[in-house]
Enzyme design. Structure first.
Site, PDB file in Angstrom:
ATOM      1  N   ARG A   1       0.824  -1.216   0.000  1.00 17.18           N
ATOM      2  CA  ARG A   1       0.000   0.000   0.000  1.00 17.18           C
ATOM      3  C   ARG A   1       0.863   1.273   0.000  1.00 17.18           C
ATOM      4  O   ARG A   1       0.557   2.252   0.689  1.00 17.18           O
ATOM      5  CB  ARG A   1      -0.951   0.013   1.214  1.00 17.18           C
ATOM      6  CG  ARG A   1      -1.842  -1.182   1.320  1.00 17.18           C
ATOM      7  CD  ARG A   1      -2.827  -1.320   0.171  1.00 17.18           C
ATOM      8  NE  ARG A   1      -3.459  -2.618   0.214  1.00 17.18           N
ATOM      9  CZ  ARG A   1      -3.046  -3.665  -0.520  1.00 17.18           C
ATOM     10  NH1 ARG A   1      -2.046  -3.545  -1.380  1.00 17.18           N
ATOM     11  NH2 ARG A   1      -3.647  -4.831  -0.414  1.00 17.18           N
TER      12      ARG A   1
ATOM     13  N   SER B   1     -10.657  -1.295   4.412  1.00 15.90           N
ATOM     14  CA  SER B   1      -9.889  -1.672   5.612  1.00 15.90           C
ATOM     15  C   SER B   1      -9.183  -0.434   6.146  1.00 15.90           C
ATOM     16  O   SER B   1      -8.469   0.237   5.402  1.00 15.90           O
ATOM     17  CB  SER B   1      -8.825  -2.721   5.265  1.00 15.90           C
ATOM     18  OG  SER B   1      -9.461  -3.884   4.820  1.00 15.90           O
TER      19      SER B   1
ATOM     20  N   GLU C   1      -4.264   2.532   7.203  1.00 13.74           N
ATOM     21  CA  GLU C   1      -4.031   2.438   5.756  1.00 13.74           C
ATOM     22  C   GLU C   1      -4.698   3.633   5.074  1.00 13.74           C
ATOM     23  O   GLU C   1      -4.222   4.138   4.068  1.00 13.74           O
ATOM     24  CB  GLU C   1      -4.635   1.122   5.226  1.00 13.74           C
ATOM     25  CG  GLU C   1      -4.568   0.997   3.715  1.00 13.74           C
ATOM     26  CD  GLU C   1      -5.139  -0.321   3.200  1.00 13.74           C
ATOM     27  OE1 GLU C   1      -4.960  -1.364   3.859  1.00 13.74           O
ATOM     28  OE2 GLU C   1      -5.765  -0.291   2.120  1.00 13.74           O
TER      29      GLU C   1
END
Ligand SMILES: Cc1cc2nc3c(=O)[nH]c(=O)nc-3n(C[C@H](O)[C@H](O)[C@H](O)COP(=O)(O)OP(=O)(O)OC[C@H]3O[C@@H](n4cnc5c(N)ncnc54)[C@H](O)[C@@H]3O)c2cc1C
Length: 303
Positions: free
Chosen positions: A177, A227, A297
């Site tokens: 990510r 998420s 995230e």
């Protein structure tokens, strides 16, 4: 001469770029949260993006590059300066030999369907990730064992110094990510993907299977940003949150999803403060319970 935000808005309109003032970012985020953007601009070409960047830089006006807003928590106070909406970069062409060239504003789902139409396999994992191609490159988005890194060939971006650069996938520093674009502030304009020839029926079946898995596991009926936390080494964030007894934990309008503990959902009227307070609460409880510090995230933006 440096001009202020009011004149910047007039300049943007004078350049023929569609723009609006004081627009709630809740309209542009999958979380349905966020205060006003001072200005949101909708460039329809790479040239217009370059012109906007130049205008902001010359007048020291902050800017923020917006994809589909599916990984963002925008503050309740909103975003100062100009939000550059990349949705207008919508070109999508098949170059042959498995190579698709795609504007940064194209949605991943549209790209996946285009690959399917051309009997190309490799992108099925990305079907249903609600981001744009630019946001997906920036985040090195991934799911079900695949990530952008596996299918990208190269991309064109506008560098901070206003030069246009082409970078091969090997030089994009794509990690979990993450990519070089967070550091070098480059604006992704387009990306090329290298896929393989495949069987249309099989590609379609894989895409349907993946969408089904998403529907059964994720709380898609509520606004969210997916998420919230990165997967900690050797663990799953959702499992750690669930083990800490936090499923359903609610602060204001924000709640830990009962369906997938890794998601924070907006049950109605959640503020960015509610979400931030819940993130902090989860981090504290999980750290206390399992010694793991969860790292967000999602990207927090705003004043
Ligand atoms: C229901 C749901 C499920 C999700 N599932 C997944 C999943 O399975 N896997 C996964 O990886 N993610 C998932 N996400 C998160 C999100 O969809 C991805 O991170 C996606 O890649 C974000 O793209 P975006 O266009 O929405 O970017 P945005 O949220 O608009 O922006 C994210 C970051 O990218 C930057 N950015 C956007 N476009 C550009 C550009 N053209 N150039 C430079 N920087 C840019 C922004 O400035 C920002 O810092 C999910 C989200 C939701 C809501």
């Amino acid at each position: 001469m440096v001009i202020g935000i009011k004149q910047v808005f007039s300049e943007i309109c004078a350049m023929g770029i569609s723009a609006e003032e004081k627009v709630p970012m809740s309209q542009y985020t999958s979380f349905k949260i966020g205060g006003n953007a001072e200005i949101i601009a909708f460039p329809s070409s790479e040239e217009q993006i370059a012109a906007l960047l130049k205008l902001c830089k010359e007048n020291t006006i902050p800017y923020f590059v917006l994809g589909n807003g599916s990984n963002l928590l925008v503050s309740d106070e909103g975003i100062a300066g100009v939000v550059i909406n990349t949705g207008g970069l919508s070109a999508l062409t098949y170059e042959g030999n498995g190579v698709i060239n795609c504007g940064a504003g194209v949605s991943l789902s549209k790209l996946c369907n285009f690959a399917l139409e051309n009997n190309l396999t490799g992108l099925e994992f990305a079907f249903g990730i609600p981001g744009s191609v630019g946001g997906a490159v920036y985040m090195n988005a991934g799911a079900y064992g695949g990530e952008m890194k596996d299918v990208l060939l190269d991309c064109v971006y506008l560098a901070e110094d206003m030069s246009l650069k082409t970078v091969p996938v090997s030089d994009m520093a794509l990690g979990y990510r993450s990519s070089m674009f967070a550091k070098n502030k480059g604006i992704v304009l387009s990306a090329r993907f290298r896929l393989c020839s495949g069987d249309k029926k099989e590609i379609k079946e894989k895409m349907s299977e993946i969408i089904e898995r998403r529907r059964s596991k994720q709380p898609l009926e509520y606004p969210s940003a997916g998420s919230v936390f990165k997967r900690p080494e050797g663990h799953f964030a959702g499992a750690l949150i669930e083990k800490s007894g936090l499923k359903g934990k609610t602060i204001g309008g924000a709640a830990v999803s009962e369906k997938h503990a890794g998601f924070i959902i907006n049950k109605g009227g959640a503020s960015a403060k509610d979400v931030n307070d819940l993130i902090k609460y989860i981090q504290d409880k999980v750290l206390e319970n399992s010694g793991v510090l969860l790292e967000p995230e999602i990207k927090t933006v705003g004043k």
